[in-house]
Design a protein around this motif. Sequence first.
Motif, PDB file in Angstrom:
ATOM      1  N   GLY A  34      23.300 -47.609  43.544  1.00 46.86           N
ATOM      2  CA  GLY A  34      22.302 -47.848  42.485  1.00 46.86           C
ATOM      3  C   GLY A  34      22.908 -48.617  41.328  1.00 46.86           C
ATOM      4  O   GLY A  34      23.980 -48.278  40.843  1.00 46.86           O
ATOM      5  N   LYS A  35      22.232 -49.686  40.892  1.00 45.00           N
ATOM      6  CA  LYS A  35      22.754 -50.509  39.791  1.00 45.00           C
ATOM      7  C   LYS A  35      21.755 -50.691  38.643  1.00 45.00           C
ATOM      8  O   LYS A  35      22.090 -51.279  37.626  1.00 45.00           O
ATOM      9  CB  LYS A  35      23.153 -51.894  40.324  1.00 45.00           C
ATOM     10  N   HIS A  36      20.525 -50.235  38.843  1.00 42.22           N
ATOM     11  CA  HIS A  36      19.496 -50.408  37.807  1.00 42.22           C
ATOM     12  C   HIS A  36      18.695 -49.122  37.658  1.00 42.22           C
ATOM     13  O   HIS A  36      18.640 -48.307  38.588  1.00 42.22           O
ATOM     14  CB  HIS A  36      18.548 -51.554  38.183  1.00 42.22           C
ATOM     15  N   VAL A  37      18.086 -48.961  36.500  1.00 42.10           N
ATOM     16  CA  VAL A  37      17.228 -47.802  36.253  1.00 42.10           C
ATOM     17  C   VAL A  37      15.820 -48.318  36.031  1.00 42.10           C
ATOM     18  O   VAL A  37      15.583 -49.137  35.133  1.00 42.10           O
ATOM     19  CB  VAL A  37      17.711 -47.016  35.013  1.00 42.10           C
ATOM     20  N   GLU A  38      14.892 -47.850  36.869  1.00 38.98           N
ATOM     21  CA  GLU A  38      13.511 -48.322  36.775  1.00 38.98           C
ATOM     22  C   GLU A  38      12.637 -47.261  36.123  1.00 38.98           C
ATOM     23  O   GLU A  38      12.695 -46.085  36.490  1.00 38.98           O
ATOM     24  CB  GLU A  38      12.974 -48.629  38.190  1.00 38.98           C
ATOM     25  N   PHE A  39      11.853 -47.703  35.138  1.00 38.23           N
ATOM     26  CA  PHE A  39      10.891 -46.823  34.475  1.00 38.23           C
ATOM     27  C   PHE A  39       9.520 -47.122  35.075  1.00 38.23           C
ATOM     28  O   PHE A  39       9.087 -48.282  35.086  1.00 38.23           O
ATOM     29  CB  PHE A  39      10.829 -47.121  32.978  1.00 38.23           C
ATOM     30  N   ILE A  40       8.836 -46.094  35.539  1.00 39.10           N
ATOM     31  CA  ILE A  40       7.520 -46.295  36.162  1.00 39.10           C
ATOM     32  C   ILE A  40       6.481 -45.495  35.386  1.00 39.10           C
ATOM     33  O   ILE A  40       6.675 -44.311  35.097  1.00 39.10           O
ATOM     34  CB  ILE A  40       7.550 -45.859  37.643  1.00 39.10           C
ATOM     35  N   SER A  41       5.403 -46.181  35.048  1.00 38.81           N
ATOM     36  CA  SER A  41       4.377 -45.564  34.204  1.00 38.81           C
ATOM     37  C   SER A  41       3.178 -45.127  35.032  1.00 38.81           C
ATOM     38  O   SER A  41       3.209 -45.165  36.274  1.00 38.81           O
ATOM     39  CB  SER A  41       3.965 -46.572  33.139  1.00 38.81           C
ATOM     40  N   VAL A  42       2.120 -44.728  34.342  1.00 38.22           N
ATOM     41  CA  VAL A  42       0.903 -44.277  35.039  1.00 38.22           C
ATOM     42  C   VAL A  42      -0.280 -45.190  34.724  1.00 38.22           C
ATOM     43  O   VAL A  42      -1.345 -45.018  35.290  1.00 38.22           O
ATOM     44  CB  VAL A  42       0.524 -42.835  34.634  1.00 38.22           C
ATOM     45  N   ASP A  43      -0.098 -46.139  33.785  1.00 32.49           N
ATOM     46  CA  ASP A  43      -1.274 -46.946  33.416  1.00 32.49           C
ATOM     47  C   ASP A  43      -1.640 -47.898  34.546  1.00 32.49           C
ATOM     48  O   ASP A  43      -0.784 -48.460  35.210  1.00 32.49           O
ATOM     49  CB  ASP A  43      -1.069 -47.692  32.083  1.00 32.49           C
ATOM     50  N   GLN A  44      -2.936 -48.051  34.728  1.00 32.73           N
ATOM     51  CA  GLN A  44      -3.447 -48.882  35.815  1.00 32.73           C
ATOM     52  C   GLN A  44      -3.631 -50.299  35.314  1.00 32.73           C
ATOM     53  O   GLN A  44      -4.621 -50.618  34.661  1.00 32.73           O
ATOM     54  CB  GLN A  44      -4.779 -48.319  36.318  1.00 32.73           C
ATOM     55  N   CYS A  45      -2.639 -51.156  35.594  1.00 32.48           N
ATOM     56  CA  CYS A  45      -2.764 -52.552  35.217  1.00 32.48           C
ATOM     57  C   CYS A  45      -3.656 -53.216  36.258  1.00 32.48           C
ATOM     58  O   CYS A  45      -3.824 -52.689  37.353  1.00 32.48           O
ATOM     59  CB  CYS A  45      -1.387 -53.202  35.149  1.00 32.48           C
ATOM     60  N   PRO A  46      -4.241 -54.390  35.951  1.00 32.73           N
ATOM     61  CA  PRO A  46      -5.115 -55.048  36.926  1.00 32.73           C
ATOM     62  C   PRO A  46      -4.421 -55.211  38.285  1.00 32.73           C
ATOM     63  O   PRO A  46      -3.198 -55.379  38.348  1.00 32.73           O
ATOM     64  CB  PRO A  46      -5.375 -56.412  36.293  1.00 32.73           C
ATOM     65  N   GLU A  47      -5.238 -55.140  39.330  1.00 33.46           N
ATOM     66  CA  GLU A  47      -4.765 -55.193  40.721  1.00 33.46           C
ATOM     67  C   GLU A  47      -3.701 -56.258  40.968  1.00 33.46           C
ATOM     68  O   GLU A  47      -2.628 -55.987  41.512  1.00 33.46           O
ATOM     69  CB  GLU A  47      -5.977 -55.473  41.624  1.00 33.46           C
ATOM     70  N   GLU A  48      -3.983 -57.491  40.500  1.00 34.60           N
ATOM     71  CA  GLU A  48      -3.057 -58.601  40.780  1.00 34.60           C
ATOM     72  C   GLU A  48      -1.733 -58.404  40.046  1.00 34.60           C
ATOM     73  O   GLU A  48      -0.750 -59.065  40.341  1.00 34.60           O
ATOM     74  CB  GLU A  48      -3.698 -59.954  40.443  1.00 34.60           C
ATOM     75  N   LYS A  49      -1.709 -57.465  39.087  1.00 29.02           N
ATOM     76  CA  LYS A  49      -0.458 -57.213  38.367  1.00 29.02           C
ATOM     77  C   LYS A  49       0.256 -55.988  38.908  1.00 29.02           C
ATOM     78  O   LYS A  49       1.185 -55.464  38.288  1.00 29.02           O
ATOM     79  CB  LYS A  49      -0.735 -57.117  36.871  1.00 29.02           C
ATOM     80  N   GLY A  50      -0.226 -55.498  40.048  1.00 29.87           N
ATOM     81  CA  GLY A  50       0.575 -54.547  40.805  1.00 29.87           C
ATOM     82  C   GLY A  50       0.467 -53.080  40.439  1.00 29.87           C
ATOM     83  O   GLY A  50       1.391 -52.317  40.681  1.00 29.87           O
ATOM     84  N   GLY A  51      -0.631 -52.647  39.852  1.00 34.93           N
ATOM     85  CA  GLY A  51      -0.818 -51.214  39.588  1.00 34.93           C
ATOM     86  C   GLY A  51      -0.050 -50.733  38.394  1.00 34.93           C
ATOM     87  O   GLY A  51      -0.016 -51.405  37.367  1.00 34.93           O
ATOM     88  N   PRO A  52       0.614 -49.549  38.494  1.00 35.17           N
ATOM     89  CA  PRO A  52       1.272 -48.977  37.320  1.00 35.17           C
ATOM     90  C   PRO A  52       2.340 -49.913  36.755  1.00 35.17           C
ATOM     91  O   PRO A  52       3.061 -50.565  37.513  1.00 35.17           O
ATOM     92  CB  PRO A  52       1.913 -47.697  37.834  1.00 35.17           C
ATOM     93  N   TYR A  53       2.457 -49.932  35.445  1.00 39.11           N
ATOM     94  CA  TYR A  53       3.445 -50.764  34.768  1.00 39.11           C
ATOM     95  C   TYR A  53       4.845 -50.250  35.102  1.00 39.11           C
ATOM     96  O   TYR A  53       5.087 -49.046  35.128  1.00 39.11           O
ATOM     97  CB  TYR A  53       3.202 -50.674  33.260  1.00 39.11           C
TER      98      TYR A  53
END
Length: 392
Positions: free
Chosen positions: A154-173
Amino acid sequence: MAQSALRGPSDYSSEPPRHPSLRINAKEPFNAEPARRDLAASYITPVDLFFKRNHGPIPILDDIDSYYVTIGGLVGEPRRLSLDDIRKLPKYNVTATLQCAGNRRTEMSRSRKVRGVGWDVCALGNATWGGAKLSDVLQLVCVPYHTEITMAGGKHVEFISVDQCPEEKGGPYRASIPLGQATNPAADVLLAYEMNGEVLKRDHGYPLRAIVPGVIGARSVKWLDKIDIIEEESKGFFMQKDYKMFPPSVDWDNIVWSTRKPQMDYPVQSAVCSLEDKSAVKPGQVTVAGYALSGGGRGIERVDISPDGGKSWIEAHRYQKHDVPYVTSDISCDKWAWVLFKAVVNVKGDTVIVSKAVDSSANVQPESVESIWNLRGILNTCWHRVHLLATP
Ligand code: MTE
Ligand code: MO
């Protein structure tokens, strides 16, 4: 481990109330900034006047007893942490300025059209964020301080949210930062639950958000759901297909997103907030006040003000708290925060006032917007100019 069931609303029927003086740049998703004078009036930006930058509807995560953030990915043993678990860790208060990479986009689009929400010079704010250091949180999943790569790669830390961005922007931020930064206590990356001493407001990430000081606002993910240790930078839309800096030769017909890295630190910036782009003033003494900041923890060495469009310059007075003069090398200064500046110029007739900041690495704001134009209109850091029209 089962996927979390947390999901933000998919429409805009339950947005929080907002201050009426905010200038709304987009209603849905809600994007707004304060008036220039309101922003420059205080070193710490009041929460209700702090800019709001969203890509979808604001989540409602008010069932705090069932809220938890999952830490997983390339770690030995994933863990679910409740807000209480995070609060039990040592609490830090870090004063840091959050600046959107799109700050001053409107001005860039006047030089040549760009895509994106238009912003004046106030898509930033300075707050004291209270929370746990990410470096301490990661110790709970056996990732020690100053780790650049985990045993599992592992070399990066990813933060995943719950907000629903528009479909073409891939769902949660989602967005990521390098593991070395996340596990460095001195980088002050926080999982914040407070802003200016109060519980975070929904607009700003309640109940828990990342704060990554010195880096464009897009990496300070709000409404955290999961934190994953991953091998490569996040594949999220806002890392891979947005918030990258391209040269002026690249346009929408020849863009290859993969040729550029996701933008992290921001460059040196300043803007005048005591005057609008076109201000009528009486000849005589005019106060020029505003903010200056740089990314990566670089301090502000100098702010130059020109009373005549850049022919001559005077140095502005710089300060942070309580009007104490700001010195770049003074460790009691807030290293991740902006400095405010003030200068008085003598105006005789119509003129252009310019602000130009220099950071502690001697980086200087570029003179022209054309030289840094990019198709997404990010990182407009050119000299800030305001036009004064002398009234009789
Ligand atoms: N986090 C989530 N989950 N969703 C978002 O749309 N916007 C990002 C970042 N974190 C965003 C997010 C961007 S682009 C910026 S500039 C900052 O949040 C803005 O933070 P603020 O709204 O608290 O000022
Ligand atoms: Mo942003």
